[in-house]
Design a protein around this motif. Structure first.
Motif: not given
Length: 177
Positions: A1-14, A37-44
């Protein structure tokens, strides 16, 4: 599983995903470091993502700017979610921008008003908030009810305010940021 972070006008979404669809989302309120840190347990974390993540990122950025967006086109992978919770999530996926319902109304639609607390538990366990719009579920009488994302009910009301919803019960809360 993979993840990405998204910087928005409201703050960071993941967002995290499997080959079958989006599996998890985190709403703004935590630092980038905490989200990683929260996402690292799901993958890279990855810089290369499937087209449905490109679309999800575009929609989330638009949502954060207050634009009317619809997440219906996004594939969701709820393979780790119980059948009852999936039924609850299917019910609220039909809610449109700024439209709300209550825990009791969902329970009634599922066939038993006595399921209201179980519906509330499903909302609190929603792995993909915003895309599965648990923020559109209110307590009886139009009260905001709980919200497990950072900021709690104030965040819920802020999201609804972005969608044009005005609730006299919580109008003050929606703008206390």
């Amino acid at each position: 599983m993979h993840y990405c972070l998204i910087e928005t006008e409201l703050g960071w979404f993941g967002l995290a995903w499997s080959p079958n669809g989006i599996t998890r989302a985190y709403l703004p309120g935590d630092s980038v470091h905490s989200l990683r840190e929260r996402f690292d347990r799901f993958g890279c974390e990855t810089a290369h993502w499937p087209p449905f993540i490109d679309e999800a990122r575009r929609l989330i950025l638009g949502y954060a700017r207050g634009e009317p967006v619809c997440f219906d086109c996004l594939p969701l992978d709820l393979s780790g979610v119980s059948e009852f919770y999936r039924r609850v999530y299917d019910d609220i996926l039909g809610l449109g921008r700024g439209e709300t319902t209550t825990y009791g109304d969902i329970a009634r639609r599922l066939g038993d008003v006595g399921l209201s607390r179980a519906v509330g538990q499903a909302m609190g366990s929603n792995p993909i908030p915003l895309i599965i719009p648990c923020h559109r579920v209110l307590a009886s009488g139009g009260r905001s009810g709980g919200f497990s994302a950072p900021g709690g009910s104030a965040s819920k009301m802020r999201m609804l305010a972005l969608e044009g919803f005005q609730n006299p019960q919580d109008a003050q809360t929606a703008f206390d940021f």
